[in-house]
Design a protein around this motif. Sequence first.
Motif, short mmCIF file in Angstrom:
data_model
loop_
_atom_site.label_atom_id
_atom_site.label_comp_id
_atom_site.label_asym_id
_atom_site.label_seq_id
_atom_site.Cartn_x
_atom_site.Cartn_y
_atom_site.Cartn_z
N GLY A 21 -4.19 1.88 -2.11
CA GLY A 21 -4.69 1.00 -1.06
C GLY A 21 -6.18 1.20 -0.82
O GLY A 21 -6.94 0.23 -0.66
N LEU A 22 -6.64 2.45 -0.84
CA LEU A 22 -8.07 2.73 -0.66
C LEU A 22 -8.89 2.19 -1.82
O LEU A 22 -9.97 1.64 -1.63
CB LEU A 22 -8.30 4.23 -0.49
N ILE A 23 -8.37 2.35 -3.02
CA ILE A 23 -9.05 1.82 -4.20
C ILE A 23 -9.18 0.30 -4.08
O ILE A 23 -10.24 -0.28 -4.35
CB ILE A 23 -8.31 2.21 -5.49
N TYR A 24 -8.10 -0.34 -3.67
CA TYR A 24 -8.11 -1.80 -3.51
C TYR A 24 -9.09 -2.24 -2.43
O TYR A 24 -9.83 -3.21 -2.61
CB TYR A 24 -6.69 -2.27 -3.20
N MET A 25 -9.13 -1.52 -1.34
CA MET A 25 -10.07 -1.86 -0.25
C MET A 25 -11.52 -1.71 -0.72
O MET A 25 -12.37 -2.54 -0.39
CB MET A 25 -9.82 -0.98 0.98
N ARG A 26 -11.81 -0.68 -1.50
CA ARG A 26 -13.17 -0.51 -2.04
C ARG A 26 -13.50 -1.67 -2.98
O ARG A 26 -14.61 -2.20 -2.97
CB ARG A 26 -13.29 0.83 -2.76
N TYR A 27 -12.54 -2.08 -3.78
CA TYR A 27 -12.75 -3.21 -4.67
C TYR A 27 -13.06 -4.47 -3.85
O TYR A 27 -14.00 -5.21 -4.15
CB TYR A 27 -11.51 -3.43 -5.54
N LEU A 28 -12.26 -4.73 -2.83
CA LEU A 28 -12.45 -5.93 -2.01
C LEU A 28 -13.79 -5.94 -1.28
O LEU A 28 -14.39 -6.99 -1.08
CB LEU A 28 -11.31 -6.08 -0.99
N MET A 49 -4.37 -4.18 -7.71
CA MET A 49 -3.52 -3.15 -7.16
C MET A 49 -2.07 -3.61 -7.24
O MET A 49 -1.69 -4.57 -6.60
CB MET A 49 -3.91 -2.86 -5.72
N PHE A 50 -1.27 -2.93 -8.02
CA PHE A 50 0.14 -3.19 -8.25
C PHE A 50 0.49 -4.68 -8.28
O PHE A 50 1.55 -5.07 -7.87
CB PHE A 50 1.07 -2.44 -7.29
N ASN A 51 -0.42 -5.50 -8.81
CA ASN A 51 -0.16 -6.94 -8.95
C ASN A 51 0.50 -7.52 -7.70
O ASN A 51 1.55 -8.13 -7.76
CB ASN A 51 0.71 -7.22 -10.18
N ALA A 52 -0.13 -7.29 -6.56
CA ALA A 52 0.48 -7.64 -5.28
C ALA A 52 0.76 -9.14 -5.16
O ALA A 52 -0.05 -9.97 -5.52
CB ALA A 52 -0.41 -7.19 -4.14
N ASN A 53 1.93 -9.45 -4.68
CA ASN A 53 2.30 -10.79 -4.27
C ASN A 53 3.20 -10.63 -3.05
O ASN A 53 3.51 -9.50 -2.65
CB ASN A 53 2.95 -11.58 -5.42
N THR A 54 3.62 -11.71 -2.46
CA THR A 54 4.37 -11.64 -1.21
C THR A 54 5.65 -10.83 -1.33
O THR A 54 5.94 -9.98 -0.49
CB THR A 54 4.69 -13.06 -0.70
N LEU A 55 6.44 -11.07 -2.37
CA LEU A 55 7.70 -10.35 -2.51
C LEU A 55 7.47 -8.88 -2.83
O LEU A 55 8.12 -8.00 -2.26
CB LEU A 55 8.59 -11.00 -3.58
N ARG A 56 6.53 -8.59 -3.72
CA ARG A 56 6.26 -7.19 -4.04
C ARG A 56 5.76 -6.45 -2.80
O ARG A 56 6.14 -5.31 -2.55
CB ARG A 56 5.24 -7.08 -5.17
N ALA A 57 4.93 -7.12 -2.01
CA ALA A 57 4.46 -6.51 -0.76
C ALA A 57 5.63 -6.23 0.17
O ALA A 57 5.67 -5.18 0.84
CB ALA A 57 3.44 -7.42 -0.09
N ALA A 58 6.61 -7.12 0.23
CA ALA A 58 7.78 -6.92 1.08
C ALA A 58 8.60 -5.72 0.60
O ALA A 58 9.10 -4.93 1.42
CB ALA A 58 8.65 -8.18 1.11
#
Length: 88
Positions: A78-85, A1-10
């Motif tokens: 976010g929902l797609i990512y949660m289903r993946y996790l 999901m959108f290649n999440a990392n700490t800075l991108r999340a911020a």
Amino acid sequence: MFNANTLRAAVIRDLAQHPGGDTTGGIAKRIGVDYRQVYTHIKTLEAEGLVSAAGEAAVRNGQRVQYSIDLGRLREQGLIYMRYLSGE
């Protein structure tokens, strides 16, 4: 999901908290990084359809572009990512 990392999340969190959008400089000041770092992440998020720029037709060079997040698309992703996790 959108290649999440700490800075991108911020960056995502900041835009979500400012639904009217802001410039890379404004976002950078609030999260305490250089605007060029924010710009890099904004471009990725824009390519993924999560962020859009006001005045797309305007030439961006030297202009203060306002970026905003599509909260509906963010929720979808976010929902797609949660289903993946969760292994769905």
